[in-house]
Write a protein that holds these residues in place. Structure first.
Motif, short mmCIF file in Angstrom:
data_model
loop_
_atom_site.label_atom_id
_atom_site.label_comp_id
_atom_site.label_asym_id
_atom_site.label_seq_id
_atom_site.Cartn_x
_atom_site.Cartn_y
_atom_site.Cartn_z
N VAL A 1 0.83 -1.21 0.00
CA VAL A 1 0.00 0.00 0.00
C VAL A 1 0.87 1.25 0.00
CG1 VAL A 1 -1.63 1.35 1.39
CG2 VAL A 1 -2.01 -1.10 1.05
N TRP A 2 1.97 1.23 0.77
CA TRP A 2 2.85 2.39 0.81
C TRP A 2 3.46 2.72 -0.55
CZ3 TRP A 2 6.05 0.25 5.53
CH2 TRP A 2 5.25 0.30 6.67
N HIS A 3 3.57 1.73 -1.42
CA HIS A 3 4.22 1.93 -2.73
C HIS A 3 3.25 2.41 -3.82
CE1 HIS A 3 7.36 -0.39 -0.75
NE2 HIS A 3 8.16 -0.17 -1.77
N GLY B 1 12.16 4.94 13.15
CA GLY B 1 10.97 4.29 12.62
C GLY B 1 11.25 3.31 11.49
N ASN B 2 10.17 2.91 10.83
CA ASN B 2 10.25 1.92 9.75
C ASN B 2 10.98 2.49 8.54
OD1 ASN B 2 9.06 0.45 7.25
ND2 ASN B 2 8.51 -0.86 8.96
N TRP B 3 11.72 1.65 7.85
CA TRP B 3 12.56 2.08 6.74
C TRP B 3 11.91 1.92 5.36
CZ3 TRP B 3 12.75 -2.37 9.48
CH2 TRP B 3 12.63 -3.57 8.78
N ALA C 1 11.54 3.67 -0.27
CA ALA C 1 10.76 3.73 -1.51
C ALA C 1 10.67 5.16 -2.01
CB ALA C 1 9.37 3.15 -1.29
N THR C 2 10.50 6.09 -1.07
CA THR C 2 10.42 7.51 -1.44
C THR C 2 11.76 8.00 -1.98
OG1 THR C 2 8.71 7.93 0.22
CG2 THR C 2 9.96 9.82 -0.57
N LEU D 1 10.93 10.42 -10.37
CA LEU D 1 9.52 10.06 -10.51
C LEU D 1 8.61 11.00 -9.73
CD1 LEU D 1 10.09 6.22 -9.98
CD2 LEU D 1 9.58 7.35 -12.16
N VAL D 2 9.06 11.47 -8.58
CA VAL D 2 8.31 12.39 -7.72
C VAL D 2 9.29 13.39 -7.13
CG1 VAL D 2 6.51 10.71 -7.13
CG2 VAL D 2 8.56 10.87 -5.71
#
Length: 344
Positions: free
Chosen positions: A26-28, A152-154, A159-160, A168-169
């Motif tokens: 979902v995060w991707h 926190g989570n990596w 991905a960002t 891409l962003v």
């Protein structure tokens, strides 16, 4: 040909998603959409592990043309051998992947294995994290990124960073999930007349240490039902047992306001979440789907670092899940102005 009638010269693109969980995928989603915007037909193929449930998570994403399952080394908790484990199975997978004729691949991983698979499958343009020299030697599209070392989570930060590095962003994009219209219509019809406000409980977990416990969920559900709220227990088939435990511990007079949904459809769970005003519970896929569907949520983090990728996701942190008390959760819900929740 493109919609304008001109030849579409954009490359046929594959995206490799390495992580195992539904929430990770979902995060991707925003980065999959960004890649698809520059790909042939505005669509991509996604290669993912079976446990990520990619075909269902992405079922409403018009930018996804196909999902290719890569069943290699399943999680230990699955207690099975992957279909693509072993040398012969790997070569068979490469042969099948070659038949898709992809021209470029974006690999959301620092594992050299995926770059090697892409090379052997004849994909000429290969971009990946590039964490190791071995991986970089197999990739063709720098720049590379470094492993995330912050709090926190990596997974989302990496991905960002990769998406930014590849142009891409411009920065982090908060994940939002699409849901099939028919699933939305069914959920709305099924919940017609069900008590409001509605709070969803994320009762599943990939690891026992991340579970708040059936007794705690039952006690909280009882308190909320006494206040007139509706409670929906959300999980997969593996959560049927704990869902039944929770439901049986709720007083019979209050059970008309309790709905159990422990079933396999990700789209069904997402559609039910759209009918809720708040979600709370374990650090698992449902919690991440909730905020990706615009539902404010409270995650209980006693075994994992709190997530911080979405302003709708709030955290209650404890020294172990057992340290998080029901009254603490109620007080935090009141602080967050969760609808229908009164102070203990």
């Amino acid at each position: 040909m493109s919609a304008s009638g001109k030849e579409d010269t954009r490359p046929r693109t594959l995206v490799v998603h390495h992580r195992s969980g539904i929430g990770d995928l979902v995060w991707h989603i925003p980065y999959l959409r960004a890649i698809a915007a520059g790909s042939a037909g505005g669509r991509i193929g996604v290669m993912a592990r079976p446990s990520s449930r990619a075909a269902e998570v992405l079922a409403a994403e018009t930018c996804v043309a196909e999902v290719i399952e890569y069943d290699h080394r399943p999680r230990a908790s699955e207690k099975r051998k992957g279909r693509h484990d072993g040398l012969l199975a790997q070569f068979g997978f490469i042969r099948d992947l070659r038949a898709h004729h992809y021209e470029q691949v974006y690999i959301f991983s620092g594992r050299a294995r995926y770059a090697a698979l892409a090379l052997l499958a004849g994909i000429p343009r290969r971009a990946g994290f590039g964490f190791t020299l071995a991986e970089r030697l197999l990739l063709t599209q720098p720049p590379f990124i470094r492993p995330y070392e912050g709090p926190g989570n990596w997974v989302f930060p990496e991905a960002t960073a990769f998406s930014v590095a590849q142009g891409l962003v411009d920065g982090p994009v908060v994940p939002r999930m699409a849901v099939l219209p028919e699933a939305l219509s069914r959920a709305e019809a099924d919940l017609a007349g069900f008590p409001q406000p509605r709070l969803a409980f994320s009762i599943g977990t990939s690891e026992p240490r991340k579970h708040w416990g059936g007794a705690n969920f039952a006690a909280l559900a009882t308190r909320l039902l006494e206040q007139g709220a509706g409670v929906i227990l959300l999980g997969g088939p593996a959560e049927a047992g704990v869902a039944a435990e929770i439901a049986s511990a709720v007083p019979a007079a209050l059970r008309s306001g309790l709905l159990v949904s422990a079933q396999p459809s990700v789209q069904r769970s997402a559609a039910l979440l759209r009918q809720c005003q708040f979600c709370l519970g374990n650090d698992t896929g449902v919690l991440n789907m909730a905020v990706a569907n615009g539902v404010p949520s409270l995650g209980l983090f006693g075994a994992t670092p709190p997530l911080a990728h979405d302003p709708l996701l709030h955290a209650l942190v404890g020294e172990g899940m057992a340290a998080i008390a029901v009254d603490q959760v109620l007080r935090r819900l009141v602080e967050l102005h969760a609808p229908g929740v009164a102070a203990p």
